[in-house]
Design a protein around this motif. Sequence first.
Motif, PDB file in Angstrom:
ATOM      1  N   LEU A 171       2.731 -13.090 -10.525  1.00 18.24           N
ATOM      2  CA  LEU A 171       3.390 -11.973 -11.178  1.00 18.24           C
ATOM      3  C   LEU A 171       3.759 -12.323 -12.598  1.00 18.24           C
ATOM      4  N   GLY A 172       3.601 -11.377 -13.471  1.00 17.82           N
ATOM      5  CA  GLY A 172       4.010 -11.583 -14.852  1.00 17.82           C
ATOM      6  C   GLY A 172       2.890 -12.028 -15.761  1.00 17.82           C
ATOM      7  N   GLU A 173       1.711 -12.407 -15.208  1.00 17.32           N
ATOM      8  CA  GLU A 173       0.622 -12.882 -16.059  1.00 17.32           C
ATOM      9  C   GLU A 173       0.145 -11.804 -17.010  1.00 17.32           C
ATOM     10  N   ASP A 174       0.157 -10.556 -16.549  1.00 15.20           N
ATOM     11  CA  ASP A 174      -0.304  -9.478 -17.411  1.00 15.20           C
ATOM     12  C   ASP A 174       0.836  -8.820 -18.163  1.00 15.20           C
ATOM     13  N   GLY A 175       2.050  -9.427 -18.022  1.00 10.48           N
ATOM     14  CA  GLY A 175       3.210  -8.914 -18.741  1.00 10.48           C
ATOM     15  C   GLY A 175       3.783  -7.658 -18.143  1.00 10.48           C
ATOM     16  N   ALA A 176       3.297  -7.243 -16.953  1.00 11.69           N
ATOM     17  CA  ALA A 176       3.793  -6.016 -16.346  1.00 11.69           C
ATOM     18  C   ALA A 176       4.125  -6.255 -14.898  1.00 11.69           C
ATOM     19  N   GLU A 177       5.033  -5.464 -14.397  1.00 12.14           N
ATOM     20  CA  GLU A 177       5.412  -5.529 -12.995  1.00 12.14           C
ATOM     21  C   GLU A 177       5.644  -4.109 -12.522  1.00 12.14           C
ATOM     22  N   THR A 178       5.327  -3.841 -11.269  1.00 12.53           N
ATOM     23  CA  THR A 178       5.483  -2.487 -10.773  1.00 12.53           C
ATOM     24  C   THR A 178       6.951  -2.094 -10.758  1.00 12.53           C
ATOM     25  N   ALA A 179       7.177  -0.807 -10.886  1.00 11.77           N
ATOM     26  CA  ALA A 179       8.552  -0.314 -10.864  1.00 11.77           C
ATOM     27  C   ALA A 179       9.157  -0.543  -9.490  1.00 11.77           C
ATOM     28  N   GLU A 180      10.480  -0.707  -9.471  1.00 12.39           N
ATOM     29  CA  GLU A 180      11.170  -0.883  -8.217  1.00 12.39           C
ATOM     30  C   GLU A 180      11.048   0.379  -7.378  1.00 12.39           C
ATOM     31  N   PRO A 181      10.872   0.247  -6.061  1.00 11.53           N
ATOM     32  CA  PRO A 181      10.841   1.423  -5.202  1.00 11.53           C
ATOM     33  C   PRO A 181      12.237   2.016  -5.089  1.00 11.53           C
ATOM     34  N   PRO A 182      12.344   3.257  -4.649  1.00  8.22           N
ATOM     35  CA  PRO A 182      13.659   3.842  -4.451  1.00  8.22           C
ATOM     36  C   PRO A 182      14.466   3.003  -3.485  1.00  8.22           C
ATOM     37  N   ALA A 183      15.802   3.089  -3.613  1.00  2.35           N
ATOM     38  CA  ALA A 183      16.671   2.309  -2.747  1.00  2.35           C
ATOM     39  C   ALA A 183      16.389   2.649  -1.292  1.00  2.35           C
ATOM     40  N   GLY A 228       0.799  -1.221   0.000  1.00 10.58           N
ATOM     41  CA  GLY A 228       0.000   0.000   0.000  1.00 10.58           C
ATOM     42  C   GLY A 228       0.827   1.264   0.000  1.00 10.58           C
ATOM     43  N   SER A 229       2.113   1.170   0.350  1.00  8.03           N
ATOM     44  CA  SER A 229       2.954   2.366   0.414  1.00  8.03           C
ATOM     45  C   SER A 229       3.652   2.672  -0.903  1.00  8.03           C
ATOM     46  N   CYS A 230       4.306   1.643  -1.493  1.00 11.80           N
ATOM     47  CA  CYS A 230       5.092   1.908  -2.702  1.00 11.80           C
ATOM     48  C   CYS A 230       4.459   1.330  -3.966  1.00 11.80           C
ATOM     49  N   GLY A 231       3.411   0.496  -3.818  1.00  7.93           N
ATOM     50  CA  GLY A 231       2.735  -0.068  -4.981  1.00  7.93           C
ATOM     51  C   GLY A 231       3.386  -1.307  -5.555  1.00  7.93           C
ATOM     52  N   ARG A 232       4.452  -1.763  -4.937  1.00  7.53           N
ATOM     53  CA  ARG A 232       5.164  -2.926  -5.454  1.00  7.53           C
ATOM     54  C   ARG A 232       4.358  -4.193  -5.181  1.00  7.53           C
ATOM     55  N   ALA A 233       4.241  -5.065  -6.189  1.00  7.80           N
ATOM     56  CA  ALA A 233       3.543  -6.339  -6.035  1.00  7.80           C
ATOM     57  C   ALA A 233       4.574  -7.452  -5.883  1.00  7.80           C
ATOM     58  N   ASP A 234       4.386  -8.291  -4.872  1.00 10.32           N
ATOM     59  CA  ASP A 234       5.284  -9.410  -4.616  1.00 10.32           C
ATOM     60  C   ASP A 234       4.460 -10.622  -4.210  1.00 10.32           C
ATOM     61  N   GLN A 235       5.091 -11.788  -4.299  1.00 12.16           N
ATOM     62  CA  GLN A 235       4.432 -13.006  -3.851  1.00 12.16           C
ATOM     63  C   GLN A 235       4.846 -13.321  -2.422  1.00 12.16           C
ATOM     64  N   TRP A 236       3.840 -13.631  -1.596  1.00 17.91           N
ATOM     65  CA  TRP A 236       4.042 -13.950  -0.191  1.00 17.91           C
ATOM     66  C   TRP A 236       3.381 -15.290   0.112  1.00 17.91           C
ATOM     67  N   TYR A 295      16.478 -10.861  -4.475  1.00 15.60           N
ATOM     68  CA  TYR A 295      16.179 -11.642  -5.680  1.00 15.60           C
ATOM     69  C   TYR A 295      14.693 -11.531  -6.010  1.00 15.60           C
ATOM     70  N   ARG A 296      14.381 -11.574  -7.312  1.00 13.43           N
ATOM     71  CA  ARG A 296      13.008 -11.422  -7.767  1.00 13.43           C
ATOM     72  C   ARG A 296      12.555 -12.650  -8.538  1.00 13.43           C
ATOM     73  N   ASP A 297      11.252 -12.737  -8.756  1.00 17.76           N
ATOM     74  CA  ASP A 297      10.638 -13.816  -9.541  1.00 17.76           C
ATOM     75  C   ASP A 297      11.031 -15.193  -9.019  1.00 17.76           C
ATOM     76  N   ILE A 298      10.915 -15.403  -7.722  1.00 21.47           N
ATOM     77  CA  ILE A 298      11.278 -16.682  -7.115  1.00 21.47           C
ATOM     78  C   ILE A 298      10.250 -17.741  -7.497  1.00 21.47           C
ATOM     79  N   ARG A 299      10.731 -18.913  -7.875  1.00 21.15           N
ATOM     80  CA  ARG A 299       9.864 -20.006  -8.338  1.00 21.15           C
ATOM     81  C   ARG A 299      10.548 -21.337  -8.054  1.00 21.15           C
ATOM     82  N   ARG A 300       9.812 -22.432  -8.251  1.00 17.73           N
ATOM     83  CA  ARG A 300      10.428 -23.752  -8.172  1.00 17.73           C
ATOM     84  C   ARG A 300      11.395 -23.924  -9.332  1.00 17.73           C
ATOM     85  N   ALA A 301      12.546 -24.500  -9.058  1.00 16.94           N
ATOM     86  CA  ALA A 301      13.542 -24.730 -10.103  1.00 16.94           C
ATOM     87  C   ALA A 301      13.067 -25.819 -11.051  1.00 16.94           C
TER      88      ALA A 301
END
Length: 233
Positions: free
Chosen positions: A91-103, A59-67, A133-139
């Motif tokens: 993530l990635g189903e709509d071909g878009a991902e939110t921009a990274e928040p500032p460092a 809700g603060s930065c708009g970043r979408a992640d999997q939990w 790391y991003r886009d974590i998935r089963r190997a």
Amino acid sequence: MSESMAVRCPACGREHQYAAPAYPCACGTPVAPPLDRRAAAVSVTHRTWDEDWVTVRCGSCGRADQWPHPELDCSCGTVLRVPVAGAPGPLGEDGAETAEPPANPRATFRPVTIRTAHDAVTAVALYLRWLGYRDIRRADQRQPNGIGLAARGVLAQVDPSVSPASLRDVECLWLTAMTESTGCVYFSLAGYTDNARDRADGLGVSLFVLDLTGTPQPVNGAATELAAAGSGA
């Protein structure tokens, strides 16, 4: 911490009060999946990656992640998957991902208590995200022991067995990572043999030991550097 709600076990009928745990977003804001009070909990009879994780937007930065999808252990032995309101797809189903928040300085890592092999995988996935790391998935490729996780720039092995990881285990992970031109990290509950640690040092494989609190502890120089600096992504 999110507000609690009543969750009824479909197996025994017991009712529990449950609040979804919050995990820190990369921007430092605690994020908890919003629970759906209108839907009923379901029993977990088998596991898939897509069902075990849910996409939640900060809700603060708009970043979408999997939990981790909220779950509750009933006293009758049934594991309940608690419904989440308005959960978008992976993530990635709509071909878009939110921009990274500032460092931002990394928030303190919040571990997940390890009681099962599934908990160990969850703890490692959260730790990899905390490292950056991003886009974590089963190997895609299976290793001799444990469960593999992959993300951008890394292949991780989660070994929940009661035996220390061997030299062969470390070499197999390294060889698989080499074929994919990526780095590799090993997480073990039971530690490592001396030969495995020596070989990992020579190959540059980061070794972590998982304690039962779910907090990975670095056991060699490569892991210490990774824990301190993060992925650099």
